[in-house]
Design a protein around this motif. Structure first.
Motif, PDB file in Angstrom:
ATOM      1  N   ASN A 170     -53.009 -29.487 -25.074  1.00 22.12           N
ATOM      2  CA  ASN A 170     -54.343 -28.892 -25.373  1.00 22.12           C
ATOM      3  C   ASN A 170     -53.934 -28.186 -26.494  1.00 22.12           C
ATOM      4  O   ASN A 170     -53.259 -27.451 -26.672  1.00 22.12           O
ATOM      5  N   ASP A 197     -62.026 -28.689 -29.920  1.00 17.62           N
ATOM      6  CA  ASP A 197     -60.766 -28.620 -29.143  1.00 17.62           C
ATOM      7  C   ASP A 197     -60.400 -30.181 -28.679  1.00 17.62           C
ATOM      8  O   ASP A 197     -61.327 -31.124 -28.917  1.00 17.62           O
ATOM      9  N   LYS A 208     -56.384 -25.886 -28.700  1.00 14.63           N
ATOM     10  CA  LYS A 208     -57.787 -24.969 -29.031  1.00 14.63           C
ATOM     11  C   LYS A 208     -58.071 -24.732 -30.267  1.00 14.63           C
ATOM     12  O   LYS A 208     -57.343 -24.194 -30.972  1.00 14.63           O
ATOM     13  N   GLN A 258     -59.415 -28.745 -19.375  1.00 13.44           N
ATOM     14  CA  GLN A 258     -59.441 -27.943 -20.677  1.00 13.44           C
ATOM     15  C   GLN A 258     -58.487 -26.662 -20.793  1.00 13.44           C
ATOM     16  O   GLN A 258     -58.479 -25.847 -21.589  1.00 13.44           O
TER      17      GLN A 258
END
Length: 736
Positions: free
Chosen positions: A700, A685, A702, A78
Motif C-alpha cells: 500500500n 493512494d 498512501k 486499504q
C-alpha cells in the motif's frame, strides 16, 4: 480466489451443519438446525448486504434512509488501522482537530457534529478517545437525524461500529506490516469452534507509526502507539437462544500533534524565514496522550420464530484518558516547555447501558407489519480536570493559581511538566452523572402491495447532576419521531421519502449554558433512491435532503459561549456506487455536494445579559463543511493471484471561524467574508497484492503523490493539522 473462498465458507458451514443434523437424526437425537439468516450471509466484497443500524438485521437496500457501509474487505485492502482513517471513505464527512477539550475521534457529517453520535454495536460510545478497527466487522453510517432509533444526538447521522463476533468455524489470520515513518503493525484474528453451537474468537493488535513532522530543536515527532485485545465467546450460536459475551481493551500511548496555525493571509502558515513550515512539530516526546478503554458486553437473543425475536444487551464501559499537548506558536525556537501553549486533561468516564429490542412480523387487517419496540437505560458518571504541573528537574509541584502560577513557571528555567496520573490540586474538576431512560416503538406497514408506511416515536428522559454552580441539575422529557413512505416495485428498486428528527438537551455531553436554554432540535427531510444492477452485485444510491438545526451547541468544551448558532441549515445531494462491475473489478465511490448556511446567529448569556452574535455571520457558509467531497476506491484482479487498485479522496475548502463571536471582524476583509480556511485537496493512494489461499503479500502506498494537505480543522479558527506525506507499507498475511 481468496475472496471466493471466504464467500464459500458460510455455505460449507451450513452444509456441514445439515450433515451433522442428518447423522444425529439417525441416532434419534433432537438437534436444533440453524436457519438461514441475513446475518449469516457475507458481504459481497465492498458491497454490504447486512446492517443492524435500523435496530434489526436488514439489507441496506431496504432501509428507507441513506446508509454507507465500510466493509471489512474495503478496510483490509486499504490497510486501515483507525476509525478516523476508515471514515475517509465517507463523502460529506470532515474531521475536526483536537483542541478545546474534545480530543479524540470527532467528525462533521453533512455539516453537523457527530461527537454524540458514535456507537458500538448500536450502543452509545460517546467517550473522547481514538478508536481502532482491528476488531471491527464493518462500519455503518446512517445519515440524517436518528434520535428515534438511537436517542439524543446530532443532526448529521450516526456512526455505528460493528464488532467481530465468534463464528462456528475454525479460522485464523496473522498479519505483519512495516513501512516508512517507523510504521509497524501486527494483528491476529483467531476463531475456534468449541462445540456444535459454541465458539470463541480473539483479535489482537499492536501498531506504531510516526509522521513526517519534526521538532527542529529536539528531533521529536508525533507518534501513534496503540495496542488492543478483544475476546468474543458465543454459545447457542444459530439456535433459538443465542448468547455472546464480548470484552475489548484498547490502549493508546500517543505523542499528540495539534498542528499549525493560520497566517495573516487566512491560510495555514507555510515556509517562512525563521524555518517554520508544515513540517514543524511544536510538541516533544514529553507530551503524551494516554488512554485505556475497557468495554464488556453481554448479548442475549431469544428467537420465538423466524420472524420474532427479543434481543437484550448489557454493557459496562470505562474510559480513562489523560493528555498533555503543546499548541503551535508563531515563533521559534521550540526548546522549552513553558506554560503558554500547554493543553492538559484527565478524564474518567464510566457507563452502564441496558438495551432490549423486540421485533416481529405479522399480518393485521390484510396488511403486513414489521414492528420494532424497545427500552433503554444508560447510567453515566464522568470526571474531568486538568493535570498537575510540576518542575521536571526537582519534582516540586506548582500549587499557585492564576497569574501567580504563570509567573512562577516563567521564572523557572526548567519550565513545566505534567503528571499524567494526577489532577491539578488547585483546579476545580467538572463532574457529571446522569440516568437516562427511553421507550420506543416503530411500525412499517405495507398498506398496499410494494408501498410501505413507516412511523416511529421515542420518549427519552434524562435526570442529571453537574458540578457547575450555574447549571447544577437537568431534567428533561423529549419525544423524537421518524416517518416515511417507501415504494419497492421489486427487489432491485427502492424509492423513499423520509422525515426524522433529533434532539440534545441543554447540558448534554457537558455543554452547560449559563442559564437554561431550549434543547437542540434538528429535522431532516430526505428523498432517496436505491438500485441494484448486474444481478444484485452493484448497488447505486442517491439522496437529496435538507436538515435544519435549532439552538446548536458548540463542540468546544472550553468555549464560554456554548450556543454556536440559533438556526443552521444544510441542503445537499449525495451519490454512491458500490460493488462489482465485473467478477474481477470492485468499486467503492461517491460524491456529495453540501450547502451549509447559518440562518440565525447565536444568543448567549454574557455577564447575565442575553447577547446575540455578530449578525454579519447570517447567511455565511458553515465551518468545516466543504461544498464538495469525492471518494473513489477500486481494485482489479489481473488473474487468480494478482490484484491492483487505488483511489482518491478529495475535499473542497473548509472554513475555520467562531460563529458565536459577538464581533466577527477578524473573519471579514473589506466587508467580504474571508475567514481562516484550509485549502481543498485530493489525496491519491494505491495498492498491489499477490494472494494465495493460505498467504498473501500486499503493498500500500498512501498519499502516492506526496501532497501537502490538511485533513483536520480546529473549527474555532486557530489550528489545522496536516495529513501525513507519502508512506509505503508492506503487509504479509498468513491464514491457517
Amino acid at each position: 480466489m481468496t475472496l471466493a473462498l471466504m464467500m464459500a465458507l458460510p455455505v460449507l458451514a451450513v452444509a456441514a451443519e445439515e450433515e451433522k443434523t442428518a447423522d444425529a437424526a439417525q441416532t434419534m437425537t433432537e438437534v436444533k438446525v440453524k436457519s438461514t439468516r441475513i446475518q449469516d450471509t457475507p458481504n459481497k466484497g465492498y458491497q454490504a448486504t447486512k446492517t443492524r443500524v435500523g435496530k434489526t438485521y436488514q439489507d441496506p437496500q431496504d432501509v428507507p434512509q441513506a446508509v454507507t457501509t465500510l466493509t471489512r474487505e474495503l478496510l483490509h485492502d486499504q490497510q486501515v488501522g483507525s476509525l478516523r482513517e476508515a471514515l475517509r471513505n465517507v463523502v460529506g464527512l470532515s474531521v475536526n482537530a483536537a483542541e478545546g477539550g474534545r480530543a479524540g475521534d470527532n467528525f462533521n457529517l453533512r455539516g453537523f457534529y457527530t461527537f454524540g453520535d458514535i456507537y458500538l454495536d448500536n450502543m452509545r460510545d460517546t467517550a473522547q478517545y481514538n478508536r481502532e478497527t482491528f476488531n471491527l466487522e464493518q462500519v455503518d453510517v446512517l445519515r440524517g437525524s436518528a434520535a428515534m432509533l438511537f436517542g439524543r444526538g446530532q443532526a448529521g447521522g450516526v456512526i455505528n461500529q460493528v464488532s467481530k463476533m465468534a463464528e462456528l468455524r475454525d479460522k485464523n489470520t496473522l498479519t505483519a506490516s512495516g513501512g516508512e515513518y517507523d510504521y509497524h503493525q501486527f494483528t491476529g484474528d483467531f476463531n475456534k469452534q468449541l462445540t456444535e453451537t459454541a465458539a470463541i474468537r480473539v483479535n489482537v493488535m499492536d501498531r506504531y507509526e510516526e509522521t513526517y513532522r519534526k521538532n527542529p530543536t529536539t528531533g521529536d515527532r508525533p507518534s501513534f502507539d496503540r495496542k488492543g485485545i478483544a475476546i468474543s465467546f458465543g454459545a447457542g450460536i444459530g439456535t433459538e437462544n443465542e448468547f455472546f459475551l464480548n470484552h475489548a481493551y484498547t490502549q493508546t500511548r500517543d505523542v499528540p500533534d495539534f498542528g499549525i496555525r493560520f497566517g495573516t493571509n487566512k491560510r495555514p502558515l507555510s515556509d517562512s524565514p525563521n524555518g517554520r513550515s508544515d513540517r514543524t512539530f511544536w510538541g516533544s516526546n514529553n507530551n503524551f496522550d494516554d488512554s485505556d478503554t475497557r468495554i464488556t458486553t453481554g448479548i442475549f437473543t431469544h428467537k420465538f420464530d423466524d420472524d420474532t425475536q427479543l434481543r437484550t444487551q448489557l454493557r459496562h464501559a470505562n474510559y480513562k484518558r489523560s493528555y498533555w499537548a503543546k499548541t503551535p506558536g508563531t515563533t521559534l525556537p521550540l526548546d522549552n516547555d513553558r506554560l503558554g501553549g500547554n493543553v492538559t486533561r484527565i478524564m474518567d468516564y464510566e457507563t452502564l447501558n441496558l438495551q432490549s429490542d423486540f421485533s416481529t412480523k405479522f399480518e393485521l387487517a390484510g396488511m403486513k407489519h414489521q414492528l420494532i419496540s424497545g427500552i433503554e437505560y444508560l447510567k453515566e458518571d464522568s470526571y474531568r480536570s486538568t493535570l498537575q504541573p510540576y518542575d521536571p528537574v526537582t519534582g516540586a509541584l506548582y500549587t499557585q493559581t492564576g497569574n501567580a502560577l504563570t509567573n512562577a513557571i516563567l521564572a523557572n528555567p526548567n519550565g513545566v511538566a505534567y503528571n499524567r496520573h494526577f489532577a491539578n490540586v488547585t483546579a476545580t474538576p467538572t463532574k457529571f452523572n446522569a440516568d437516562n431512560y427511553a421507550l420506543y416503538i416503530q411500525d412499517s406497514v405495507e398498506v398496499i402491495k410494494n408501498w410501505t408506511v413507516l412511523a416511529g416515536i421515542r420518549r427519552d428522559k434524562m435526570d442529571a447532576d453537574y458540578s457547575s454552580l450555574t447549571s447544577p441539575k437537568l431534567k428533561y422529557y423529549e419525544n423524537s419521531y421518524r416517518t416515511g413512505l417507501s415504494w419497492q416495485p421489486n427487489a432491485d428498486r427502492h424509492y423513499y421519502l423520509t422525515f426524522s428528527d433529533a434532539f440534545s438537551p441543554t447540558a448534554d455531553l457537558y455543554q452547560l449554558t449559563v442559564q437554561p436554554l431550549p434543547p437542540e432540535r434538528a429535522r431532516t427531510l430526505e428523498l432517496g433512491t436505491k438500485w441494484l444492477f448486474l444481478d444484485g452485485d452493484l448497488s447505486v444510491r442517491t439522496a437529496v435532503f435538507t436538515t435544519t438545526k435549532d439552538w446548536e451547541r458548540n463542540t468546544d468544551l472550553e468555549s464560554t459561549a456554548s450556543i454556536l448558532t440559533k438556526r443552521r441549515r444544510t441542503n445537499g445531494v449525495e451519490f454512491e456506487v458500490t460493488g462489482k462491475i465485473t467478477d474481477r473489478w470492485d468499486m467503492f465511490a461517491g460524491f456529495a455536494l453540501l450547502d451549509a448556511r447559518i440562518i440565525n446567529v447565536a444568543d448567549n448569556y454574557v455577564a447575565g445579559v442575553l447577547t446575540p452574535s455578530d449578525v454579519r455571520l447570517e447567511g455565511q457558509r458553515a465551518r468545516n463543511t466543504p461544498i464538495g467531497t469525492f471518494n473513489l476506491w477500486t481494485t482489479y484482479a489481473l488473474n487468480e493471484a494478482w490484484k491492483v487498485g487505488g483511489g482518491v479522496e478529495a475535499k473542497g475548502e473548509r472554513y475555520a471561524y467562531n460563529p458565536s463571536a459577538t464581533d466577527a471582524s477578524a473573519s471579514f476583509t473589506n466587508g467580504h467574508f474571508n475567514p481562516n480556511a484550509a485549502p481543498g485537496y485530493a489525496r491519491v493512494d494505491m495498492m498491489a497484492a499477490y494472494e494465495q489461499p493460505k498467504w498473501a503479500v500486499r503493498l500500500n502506498v498512501k498519499n502516492l503523490l506526496n501532497k501537502e494537505y490538511y485533513d483536520a480543522v480546529y473549527d474555532n479558527g486557530g489550528l489545522v493539522t496536516p495529513g501525513n506525506k507519502r508512506q509505503a507499507i508492506i503487509t504479509t498475511e498468513y491464514k491457517f
